[in-house]
Design a protein around this motif. Sequence first.
Motif, mmCIF file in Angstrom:
data_model
loop_
_atom_site.group_PDB
_atom_site.id
_atom_site.type_symbol
_atom_site.label_atom_id
_atom_site.label_comp_id
_atom_site.label_asym_id
_atom_site.label_seq_id
_atom_site.Cartn_x
_atom_site.Cartn_y
_atom_site.Cartn_z
ATOM 1 N N THR A 141 -42.427 -51.064 -7.940
ATOM 2 C CA THR A 141 -42.960 -50.115 -8.909
ATOM 3 C C THR A 141 -43.525 -48.917 -8.160
ATOM 4 O OG1 THR A 141 -43.550 -51.893 -10.437
ATOM 5 C CG2 THR A 141 -44.595 -49.769 -10.793
ATOM 6 N N VAL A 142 -43.193 -47.730 -8.638
ATOM 7 C CA VAL A 142 -43.653 -46.499 -8.006
ATOM 8 C C VAL A 142 -45.059 -46.163 -8.493
ATOM 9 C CG1 VAL A 142 -43.209 -44.026 -7.716
ATOM 10 C CG2 VAL A 142 -41.283 -45.648 -7.837
ATOM 11 N N VAL A 143 -45.951 -45.873 -7.552
ATOM 12 C CA VAL A 143 -47.325 -45.475 -7.868
ATOM 13 C C VAL A 143 -47.547 -44.088 -7.248
ATOM 14 C CG1 VAL A 143 -49.768 -46.057 -7.715
ATOM 15 C CG2 VAL A 143 -48.043 -47.888 -7.765
ATOM 16 N N ALA A 144 -47.721 -43.083 -8.071
ATOM 17 C CA ALA A 144 -47.979 -41.735 -7.563
ATOM 18 C C ALA A 144 -49.359 -41.699 -6.914
ATOM 19 C CB ALA A 144 -47.891 -40.713 -8.684
ATOM 20 N N THR A 145 -49.415 -41.261 -5.651
ATOM 21 C CA THR A 145 -50.685 -41.200 -4.921
ATOM 22 C C THR A 145 -50.822 -39.849 -4.212
ATOM 23 O OG1 THR A 145 -49.576 -42.365 -3.100
ATOM 24 C CG2 THR A 145 -50.969 -43.679 -4.576
ATOM 25 N N VAL A 162 -49.061 -53.492 -1.769
ATOM 26 C CA VAL A 162 -48.741 -52.083 -1.973
ATOM 27 C C VAL A 162 -48.408 -51.440 -0.629
ATOM 28 C CG1 VAL A 162 -49.522 -49.859 -2.880
ATOM 29 C CG2 VAL A 162 -50.292 -51.984 -3.961
ATOM 30 N N LEU A 163 -47.248 -50.813 -0.563
ATOM 31 C CA LEU A 163 -46.865 -50.015 0.596
ATOM 32 C C LEU A 163 -47.457 -48.628 0.375
ATOM 33 C CD1 LEU A 163 -44.655 -52.340 0.246
ATOM 34 C CD2 LEU A 163 -43.187 -50.901 1.632
ATOM 35 N N VAL A 164 -48.485 -48.284 1.151
ATOM 36 C CA VAL A 164 -49.308 -47.115 0.843
ATOM 37 C C VAL A 164 -49.013 -45.882 1.686
ATOM 38 C CG1 VAL A 164 -51.258 -48.331 -0.194
ATOM 39 C CG2 VAL A 164 -51.127 -48.101 2.298
ATOM 40 N N GLY A 165 -48.002 -45.929 2.565
ATOM 41 C CA GLY A 165 -47.707 -44.751 3.367
ATOM 42 C C GLY A 165 -48.922 -44.286 4.149
ATOM 43 N N ASP A 166 -49.206 -42.994 4.082
ATOM 44 C CA ASP A 166 -50.355 -42.436 4.802
ATOM 45 C C ASP A 166 -51.592 -42.309 3.921
ATOM 46 O OD1 ASP A 166 -48.959 -42.272 7.116
ATOM 47 O OD2 ASP A 166 -48.854 -40.091 7.217
ATOM 48 N N HIS A 167 -51.557 -42.875 2.728
ATOM 49 C CA HIS A 167 -52.728 -42.813 1.861
ATOM 50 C C HIS A 167 -53.875 -43.625 2.457
ATOM 51 C CE1 HIS A 167 -54.730 -41.833 -1.841
ATOM 52 N NE2 HIS A 167 -55.007 -43.096 -2.084
ATOM 53 N N VAL A 168 -53.532 -44.759 3.079
ATOM 54 C CA VAL A 168 -54.501 -45.591 3.793
ATOM 55 C C VAL A 168 -53.840 -46.004 5.104
ATOM 56 C CG1 VAL A 168 -55.848 -47.726 3.785
ATOM 57 C CG2 VAL A 168 -55.506 -46.464 1.647
ATOM 58 N N LEU A 169 -54.583 -45.927 6.198
ATOM 59 C CA LEU A 169 -54.067 -46.311 7.499
ATOM 60 C C LEU A 169 -54.645 -47.657 7.921
ATOM 61 C CD1 LEU A 169 -54.378 -42.913 9.415
ATOM 62 C CD2 LEU A 169 -52.480 -43.752 8.016
ATOM 63 N N TYR A 202 -49.851 -52.357 3.000
ATOM 64 C CA TYR A 202 -48.944 -52.161 4.122
ATOM 65 C C TYR A 202 -48.914 -50.668 4.407
ATOM 66 C CZ TYR A 202 -47.630 -56.932 2.933
ATOM 67 O OH TYR A 202 -47.663 -58.282 2.664
ATOM 68 N N CYS A 203 -49.524 -50.296 5.525
ATOM 69 C CA CYS A 203 -49.820 -48.901 5.829
ATOM 70 C C CYS A 203 -48.678 -48.229 6.581
ATOM 71 C CB CYS A 203 -51.099 -48.823 6.649
ATOM 72 S SG CYS A 203 -52.486 -49.744 5.921
ATOM 73 N N GLY A 204 -48.648 -46.903 6.493
ATOM 74 C CA GLY A 204 -47.643 -46.142 7.208
ATOM 75 C C GLY A 204 -47.852 -46.168 8.709
ATOM 76 N N HIS A 205 -49.088 -46.413 9.148
ATOM 77 C CA HIS A 205 -49.413 -46.486 10.567
ATOM 78 C C HIS A 205 -50.493 -47.541 10.750
ATOM 79 C CE1 HIS A 205 -47.188 -42.752 11.131
ATOM 80 N NE2 HIS A 205 -47.866 -42.251 10.106
ATOM 81 N N GLY A 206 -50.409 -48.297 11.825
ATOM 82 C CA GLY A 206 -51.412 -49.311 12.100
ATOM 83 C C GLY A 206 -51.085 -50.631 11.433
ATOM 84 N N PRO A 207 -51.942 -51.630 11.657
ATOM 85 C CA PRO A 207 -51.662 -52.971 11.147
ATOM 86 C C PRO A 207 -51.797 -53.064 9.634
ATOM 87 C CG PRO A 207 -53.837 -52.879 12.154
ATOM 88 C CD PRO A 207 -53.183 -51.560 12.447
ATOM 89 N N GLU A 208 -51.124 -54.070 9.074
ATOM 90 C CA GLU A 208 -51.255 -54.342 7.646
ATOM 91 C C GLU A 208 -52.658 -54.878 7.359
ATOM 92 O OE1 GLU A 208 -48.662 -57.390 9.801
ATOM 93 O OE2 GLU A 208 -48.567 -55.238 9.407
ATOM 94 N N LEU A 209 -53.146 -54.583 6.160
ATOM 95 C CA LEU A 209 -54.499 -54.970 5.754
ATOM 96 C C LEU A 209 -54.385 -56.045 4.683
ATOM 97 C CD1 LEU A 209 -56.022 -51.374 5.574
ATOM 98 C CD2 LEU A 209 -56.003 -52.954 7.514
#
Length: 289
Positions: A141-145, A162-169, A202-209
């Motif tokens: 599901t697409v979530v606009a952020t 949630v695969l959050v890209g660069d919204h959360v690292l 699941y962040c765009g950079h760094g470990p998964e949270l």
Amino acid sequence: MDAPVDPRRSWSLPAPGELARTAEPEPLVTRVLAPNPSPMTLDGTNTYVVGAPGSGQVVVVDPGPDDPAHLAAVTEVLTARDAEVVAVLVTHHHGDHAEAARPWAERFGVAVAAGSGDVAGPGGRVLEDGDTVPLAGTALTVVATPGHTRDHLAFRTETGSVLVGDHVLGRGTSVVTHPEGDVLAYLDSLRRVHRLGPAALYCGHGPELTEDVGAVLEFYAAHRTYREWQLVDALLPGPRTVAELVAHVYAEVPRAVWPAAEQSTRATLAKLSATGQVVRGAGDSWRVA
């Protein structure tokens, strides 16, 4: 005002430079680390291969740099999963996430799906909030952020991650770019992700949270408030330029990331200006309203 405490300090996360090249945080998701480490990309860009095990179908999210070794590592994952790529998804247009999108999509014979037509390209799909990306046995599901960039998207799996890209690292905090970034939009997007009650980020950079995800999102919001307070406090004695503000507020941060800090500072000043707390002075200076 005291600085908020990052809850991840007590977590057992991989140290910088020790993130595994390939990992499977859950059966639906495999992470492949791109070989592009830097002060801004941390260990490198995280590319995700997402699909139901045994279904024969996956999507690739944020292919990252168009690097042959990275493509080979992702191809190894596809072989291990015995799966074909049905789409290449992109969280936002920055090159460390999107550079390989069109070349890889052409190689796989699929379309790019992203938040802007510039990234999706001819024949691609422009995604909007609430859209679904169907796969055999599952869907995203697409979530606009918006906030980090105007076109930023996140993707929620059916397991609640949630695969959050660069919204959360995975480490530190994200940059709100300027002039395309927007702090108000960024804060609203943080709340939107928080309301989803994500099982993991699941962040765009760094470990998964995967621990107390809600606490991380609350820390992110508190951190933005703290930066606003720091800027206003720094301006109380009198006008300062943006460069002076960055040197003051980010004195303890490595200078290598000061250019990014300047972007966030400018975006935060724009927000404070919109709410009537600060005004632009002469040249590149700002003062308290």
